[in-house]
Design a protein around this motif. Structure first.
Motif, PDB file in Angstrom:
ATOM      1  N   LEU A  33       0.842  -1.195   0.000  1.00 55.98           N
ATOM      2  CA  LEU A  33       0.000   0.000   0.000  1.00 55.98           C
ATOM      3  C   LEU A  33       0.881   1.250   0.000  1.00 55.98           C
ATOM      4  O   LEU A  33       1.760   1.409   0.850  1.00 55.98           O
ATOM      5  CB  LEU A  33      -0.907  -0.032   1.239  1.00 55.98           C
ATOM      6  N   GLN A  34       0.650   2.133  -0.961  1.00 51.66           N
ATOM      7  CA  GLN A  34       1.366   3.406  -1.006  1.00 51.66           C
ATOM      8  C   GLN A  34       0.622   4.426  -0.132  1.00 51.66           C
ATOM      9  O   GLN A  34      -0.462   4.150   0.371  1.00 51.66           O
ATOM     10  CB  GLN A  34       1.452   3.917  -2.447  1.00 51.66           C
ATOM     11  N   THR A  35       1.213   5.595   0.024  1.00 51.36           N
ATOM     12  CA  THR A  35       0.568   6.574   0.903  1.00 51.36           C
ATOM     13  C   THR A  35      -0.387   7.493   0.163  1.00 51.36           C
ATOM     14  O   THR A  35      -1.170   8.208   0.778  1.00 51.36           O
ATOM     15  CB  THR A  35       1.636   7.445   1.609  1.00 51.36           C
ATOM     16  N   ALA A  36      -0.312   7.517  -1.176  1.00 50.71           N
ATOM     17  CA  ALA A  36      -1.207   8.411  -1.927  1.00 50.71           C
ATOM     18  C   ALA A  36      -1.547   7.804  -3.283  1.00 50.71           C
ATOM     19  O   ALA A  36      -0.701   7.169  -3.923  1.00 50.71           O
ATOM     20  CB  ALA A  36      -0.544   9.773  -2.120  1.00 50.71           C
ATOM     21  N   TYR A  37      -2.785   8.017  -3.715  1.00 53.52           N
ATOM     22  CA  TYR A  37      -3.240   7.526  -5.010  1.00 53.52           C
ATOM     23  C   TYR A  37      -4.115   8.582  -5.688  1.00 53.52           C
ATOM     24  O   TYR A  37      -4.711   9.429  -5.025  1.00 53.52           O
ATOM     25  CB  TYR A  37      -4.075   6.252  -4.839  1.00 53.52           C
ATOM     26  N   ASP A  38      -4.187   8.505  -7.023  1.00 55.22           N
ATOM     27  CA  ASP A  38      -5.139   9.354  -7.748  1.00 55.22           C
ATOM     28  C   ASP A  38      -6.561   8.915  -7.448  1.00 55.22           C
ATOM     29  O   ASP A  38      -7.446   9.726  -7.219  1.00 55.22           O
ATOM     30  CB  ASP A  38      -4.893   9.262  -9.263  1.00 55.22           C
ATOM     31  N   VAL A  39      -6.764   7.586  -7.500  1.00 53.46           N
ATOM     32  CA  VAL A  39      -8.095   7.047  -7.228  1.00 53.46           C
ATOM     33  C   VAL A  39      -7.965   5.845  -6.289  1.00 53.46           C
ATOM     34  O   VAL A  39      -7.139   4.967  -6.525  1.00 53.46           O
ATOM     35  CB  VAL A  39      -8.807   6.575  -8.524  1.00 53.46           C
ATOM     36  N   VAL A  40      -8.752   5.850  -5.229  1.00 52.31           N
ATOM     37  CA  VAL A  40      -8.859   4.670  -4.376  1.00 52.31           C
ATOM     38  C   VAL A  40     -10.228   4.050  -4.605  1.00 52.31           C
ATOM     39  O   VAL A  40     -11.249   4.728  -4.459  1.00 52.31           O
ATOM     40  CB  VAL A  40      -8.683   5.037  -2.885  1.00 52.31           C
ATOM     41  N   VAL A  41     -10.221   2.792  -5.021  1.00 55.05           N
ATOM     42  CA  VAL A  41     -11.476   2.058  -5.206  1.00 55.05           C
ATOM     43  C   VAL A  41     -11.659   1.155  -3.995  1.00 55.05           C
ATOM     44  O   VAL A  41     -10.745   0.394  -3.648  1.00 55.05           O
ATOM     45  CB  VAL A  41     -11.441   1.219  -6.500  1.00 55.05           C
ATOM     46  N   VAL A  42     -12.786   1.253  -3.348  1.00 56.53           N
ATOM     47  CA  VAL A  42     -13.050   0.428  -2.170  1.00 56.53           C
ATOM     48  C   VAL A  42     -13.923  -0.746  -2.586  1.00 56.53           C
ATOM     49  O   VAL A  42     -15.042  -0.561  -3.062  1.00 56.53           O
ATOM     50  CB  VAL A  42     -13.744   1.251  -1.071  1.00 56.53           C
ATOM     51  N   GLY A  43     -13.402  -1.943  -2.431  1.00 57.83           N
ATOM     52  CA  GLY A  43     -14.144  -3.147  -2.801  1.00 57.83           C
ATOM     53  C   GLY A  43     -13.508  -3.836  -3.989  1.00 57.83           C
ATOM     54  O   GLY A  43     -13.552  -3.324  -5.101  1.00 57.83           O
ATOM     55  N   ALA A  56      -7.347   2.581 -15.493  1.00 58.81           N
ATOM     56  CA  ALA A  56      -5.956   2.455 -15.932  1.00 58.81           C
ATOM     57  C   ALA A  56      -5.862   2.325 -17.450  1.00 58.81           C
ATOM     58  O   ALA A  56      -5.012   2.935 -18.082  1.00 58.81           O
ATOM     59  CB  ALA A  56      -5.320   1.239 -15.253  1.00 58.81           C
ATOM     60  N   ARG A  57      -6.764   1.525 -18.052  1.00 58.39           N
ATOM     61  CA  ARG A  57      -6.650   1.252 -19.487  1.00 58.39           C
ATOM     62  C   ARG A  57      -7.166   2.408 -20.337  1.00 58.39           C
ATOM     63  O   ARG A  57      -6.510   2.817 -21.301  1.00 58.39           O
ATOM     64  CB  ARG A  57      -7.444  -0.017 -19.834  1.00 58.39           C
ATOM     65  N   ASP A  58      -8.353   2.942 -19.993  1.00 63.13           N
ATOM     66  CA  ASP A  58      -8.994   3.921 -20.872  1.00 63.13           C
ATOM     67  C   ASP A  58      -8.615   5.357 -20.541  1.00 63.13           C
ATOM     68  O   ASP A  58      -8.734   6.241 -21.380  1.00 63.13           O
ATOM     69  CB  ASP A  58     -10.532   3.804 -20.794  1.00 63.13           C
ATOM     70  N   HIS A  59      -8.233   5.606 -19.304  1.00 59.52           N
ATOM     71  CA  HIS A  59      -8.047   6.988 -18.892  1.00 59.52           C
ATOM     72  C   HIS A  59      -6.622   7.271 -18.408  1.00 59.52           C
ATOM     73  O   HIS A  59      -6.350   8.355 -17.894  1.00 59.52           O
ATOM     74  CB  HIS A  59      -9.075   7.349 -17.821  1.00 59.52           C
ATOM     75  N   GLY A  60      -5.761   6.282 -18.535  1.00 59.96           N
ATOM     76  CA  GLY A  60      -4.347   6.497 -18.266  1.00 59.96           C
ATOM     77  C   GLY A  60      -3.990   6.799 -16.823  1.00 59.96           C
ATOM     78  O   GLY A  60      -2.906   7.302 -16.545  1.00 59.96           O
ATOM     79  N   LEU A  61      -4.906   6.492 -15.903  1.00 60.63           N
ATOM     80  CA  LEU A  61      -4.582   6.738 -14.494  1.00 60.63           C
ATOM     81  C   LEU A  61      -3.758   5.560 -13.982  1.00 60.63           C
ATOM     82  O   LEU A  61      -4.202   4.424 -14.015  1.00 60.63           O
ATOM     83  CB  LEU A  61      -5.852   6.914 -13.678  1.00 60.63           C
ATOM     84  N   ARG A  62      -2.546   5.830 -13.511  1.00 64.64           N
ATOM     85  CA  ARG A  62      -1.666   4.727 -13.112  1.00 64.64           C
ATOM     86  C   ARG A  62      -1.572   4.572 -11.597  1.00 64.64           C
ATOM     87  O   ARG A  62      -1.159   3.538 -11.111  1.00 64.64           O
ATOM     88  CB  ARG A  62      -0.254   4.939 -13.703  1.00 64.64           C
ATOM     89  N   ARG A  63      -1.951   5.627 -10.870  1.00 60.04           N
ATOM     90  CA  ARG A  63      -1.888   5.510  -9.410  1.00 60.04           C
ATOM     91  C   ARG A  63      -3.293   5.197  -8.900  1.00 60.04           C
ATOM     92  O   ARG A  63      -4.019   6.074  -8.453  1.00 60.04           O
ATOM     93  CB  ARG A  63      -1.331   6.781  -8.813  1.00 60.04           C
ATOM     94  N   ALA A 201      -1.762  -5.884 -14.145  1.00 54.03           N
ATOM     95  CA  ALA A 201      -0.787  -5.761 -15.225  1.00 54.03           C
ATOM     96  C   ALA A 201      -0.639  -4.300 -15.662  1.00 54.03           C
ATOM     97  O   ALA A 201       0.400  -3.905 -16.189  1.00 54.03           O
ATOM     98  CB  ALA A 201      -1.207  -6.621 -16.414  1.00 54.03           C
ATOM     99  N   LEU A 202      -1.688  -3.505 -15.468  1.00 55.00           N
ATOM    100  CA  LEU A 202      -1.632  -2.087 -15.825  1.00 55.00           C
ATOM    101  C   LEU A 202      -1.127  -1.236 -14.655  1.00 55.00           C
ATOM    102  O   LEU A 202      -1.184  -0.009 -14.706  1.00 55.00           O
ATOM    103  CB  LEU A 202      -3.019  -1.605 -16.254  1.00 55.00           C
ATOM    104  N   GLY A 203      -0.704  -1.884 -13.578  1.00 54.67           N
ATOM    105  CA  GLY A 203      -0.089  -1.152 -12.477  1.00 54.67           C
ATOM    106  C   GLY A 203      -1.017  -0.811 -11.328  1.00 54.67           C
ATOM    107  O   GLY A 203      -0.641  -0.047 -10.435  1.00 54.67           O
ATOM    108  N   ALA A 387     -15.626   4.329 -14.579  1.00 55.34           N
ATOM    109  CA  ALA A 387     -14.280   4.869 -14.802  1.00 55.34           C
ATOM    110  C   ALA A 387     -14.370   6.195 -15.561  1.00 55.34           C
ATOM    111  O   ALA A 387     -13.675   7.158 -15.238  1.00 55.34           O
ATOM    112  CB  ALA A 387     -13.433   3.861 -15.578  1.00 55.34           C
ATOM    113  N   ARG A 388     -15.260   6.247 -16.557  1.00 52.11           N
ATOM    114  CA  ARG A 388     -15.402   7.478 -17.325  1.00 52.11           C
ATOM    115  C   ARG A 388     -15.967   8.591 -16.447  1.00 52.11           C
ATOM    116  O   ARG A 388     -15.541   9.747 -16.525  1.00 52.11           O
ATOM    117  CB  ARG A 388     -16.334   7.227 -18.516  1.00 52.11           C
ATOM    118  N   PHE A 389     -16.918   8.236 -15.617  1.00 54.99           N
ATOM    119  CA  PHE A 389     -17.521   9.193 -14.681  1.00 54.99           C
ATOM    120  C   PHE A 389     -16.433   9.755 -13.760  1.00 54.99           C
ATOM    121  O   PHE A 389     -16.292  10.973 -13.598  1.00 54.99           O
ATOM    122  CB  PHE A 389     -18.599   8.463 -13.883  1.00 54.99           C
TER     123      PHE A 389
END
Lengths: 425, 82
Positions: A33-43, A56-63, A201-203, A387-389
């Motif tokens: 677990l890192q200390t900061a993310y762009d998006v945290v998904v719970v569940g 990660a795939r469509d919107h290029g968010l890697r964190r 695989a997308l990080g 993800a788009r939302f």
């Protein structure tokens, strides 16, 4: 631990044959677990993993992190009856579930993971001349939307489902049926594993046994989630915790139009191939039952809600009996089988029977919830739309009708048609 | 949770009872009373009916995480039972 995003192919199978067992690696593993993310998904169920994958795939968010208090795929994605279909009456619902079904058709290729989509058909059975026009109306609504639906008479139904041609007298005569040929089943665990593997695989960091216990806020925004592993900074937070969304609402201090009810399913001992389709049946005196045969040979049966709010995951005997009775009424040849397993899932039941996908309380907290009976079959569409939302901040047209405000403005999507109750009495 | 104790009939199988609704707990407006719920997880106040028995309406306080019943009283009744 080492993680491999090794592509599966005939070539990789062949190489593994000569490389030995060490060739195969875990599908995902060992992220910290890192200390900061762009998006945290719970569940880390189907919806959460699909959302992270598409972010990660469509919107290029890697964190992106997916946190779960338990294990990947141990909630409702592993407890459903694996049925996929898009034969809903209301346009908002059938366009959305059709999007999901189209994505299911190509999901194995998209994820490079065999989810065993089996378009074996979903058959809604009518028992009277009064039931048939109701199914015809639904079928017509689907055909006008370009979704496949066929009304079958009894002879056509018995040709399509030979198991229904009665050797023994059935208790009730069948009047006809509505068939969606592209409906069918998908291996539910493979959907969770496939999305987890593809997301990893997308990080995407998938962190198991990490329960979210609170949200830190500043002004009108959330800044971090408090977890059992400490606080994690989060640019945006997505709750995909259907089955426990009521508790998330309490954590966020927002009352939600959701109650949690139990839905049971059961499977018999394996038998030789009998049923190569999915039958949905509402017999007189019964709530509902649906029957299919798994690839392993077990007859999978599911039914209606237990009838009162519960988190226990202990199904009520009386509902179990009802589902089994209804199934045996329809297919008397099941009468001698033994039940092998029996379980219950916790369902987010909304007050109109349709899902909720919206911001909740804070401008960067998103809720993916209220899936009622449709959680599994909606996963691919839900993940892509959510993800788009989250990435764009604007709800795509496909899910605009699923907002929380519909209850206040009266724009309900009352698919089941029994008014503002989570369960039909 | 396989039985409930009706104040009149004593312990009876669960299938004799019908869950009617969760009592409004999210505000007084018609909207909140109709649609919204505060989910406490371990505490739920509900209206049930002994529909397959004496047909009395009941107010039940229950723990939905365990099924344990904390109290079960006759709905709208001022008199005490037993």
């Amino acid at each position: 631990m080492k993680f491999s995003s090794r592509r599966y192919s005939a070539w990789s199978l062949l190489r593994a044959r000569f490389a030995g067992a060490g060739y195969w690696r875990p599908l995902w593993s060992g992220r910290t677990l890192q200390t900061a993310y762009d998006v945290v998904v719970v569940g880390a169920g189907g919806h959460g993993l699909a959302t992270a994958y598409h972010l990660a795939r469509d919107h290029g968010l890697r964190r992106v992190a997916v946190l779960d208090k338990g294990l990947v795929g141990y909630g409702n994605v592993g407890r459903n009856t694996t049925i996929v279909r898009s034969n809903y009456l209301l346009p908002e619902n059938h366009y959305f579930y059709e999007d999901a079904l189209r994505r299911y058709e190509t999901l194995s290729r998209d994820l490079n993971y065999n989810v065993m989509y089996s378009p074996r058909g979903v058959v809604d059975i009518a028992l009277s001349d009064d039931d048939l026009p109701v199914l015809a109306r639904r079928g017509n609504a689907l055909r006008m939307a370009g979704i496949d639906a066929e009304l079958l008479d009894v002879a056509a139904l018995e040709r399509f489902v030979p198991a229904l041609a009665p050797r023994r007298q059935r208790r009730f005569q069948i009047a006809g049926a509505l068939l969606q040929r592209r409906g069918g089943t998908v291996r539910h665990d493979a959907v969770a594993w496939g999305y987890a593997r593809a997301a990893a695989a997308l990080g995407v960091d998938i962190i198991e046994h990490c329960e979210v216990t609170g949200v830190h806020t500043q002004g009108g925004s959330a800044t971090a989630v408090e977890t059992t592993h400490g606080a994690v900074q989060a640019g945006r937070i997505v709750f995909a915790t259907a089955g426990h969304t009521g508790l998330v609402g309490r954590m966020l201090g927002v009352p939600l139009p959701i109650e949690t009810h139990l839905l049971q399913a059961m499977v018999t001992e394996p038998i030789k191939p009998l049923l190569d389709t999915v039958l949905v049946y509402v017999g007189p005196g019964h709530a509902e039952s649906y029957v299919s045969q798994s690839d392993r040979g077990g007859i999978v049966m599911g039914g209606h809600l237990d009838g009162f709010p519960s988190y226990t995951r202990e199904g009520r005997w009386h509902r179990l009996e009802d589902v089994v009775q209804a199934s045996v009424e329809l297919l008397p040849q099941l009468g001698g089988l033994k039940l092998l397993r029996h379980w219950a899932g916790t369902n987010d039941m909304t007050m109109d029977g349709s899902p909720l996908m919206d911001r909740v309380r804070y401008d960067n907290v998103f809720l993916n919830a209220g899936w009622c009976y449709g959680g599994f079959k909606s996963i691919p569409a839900s993940g892509a739309a959510m993800a788009r939302f989250v990435a764009s901040g604007t709800a795509p047209d496909l899910i605009r009708a699923f907002g929380l405000s519909r209850f206040a403005t009266g724009h309900l999507l009352d698919e089941p048609g029994y008014g503002p109750y989570p369960v039909r009495l | 949770m396989t039985q409930l104790a009706c104040p009149f009939c004593g312990p009876r199988p669960l299938e004799e009872f019908l869950f009617r609704k969760t009592m409004p707990n999210a505000g007084d407006s018609a909207y909140a009373r109709t649609y919204l719920r505060v989910d406490h997880g371990t505490h739920s106040e509900e209206q049930w009916q002994h529909s397959g028995g004496c047909r009395v309406w009941l107010r039940v306080v229950r723990n939905p995480s365990t099924g344990a019943v904390a109290s079960m009283t006759v709905e709208g009744s001022a008199y005490e039972l037993r």
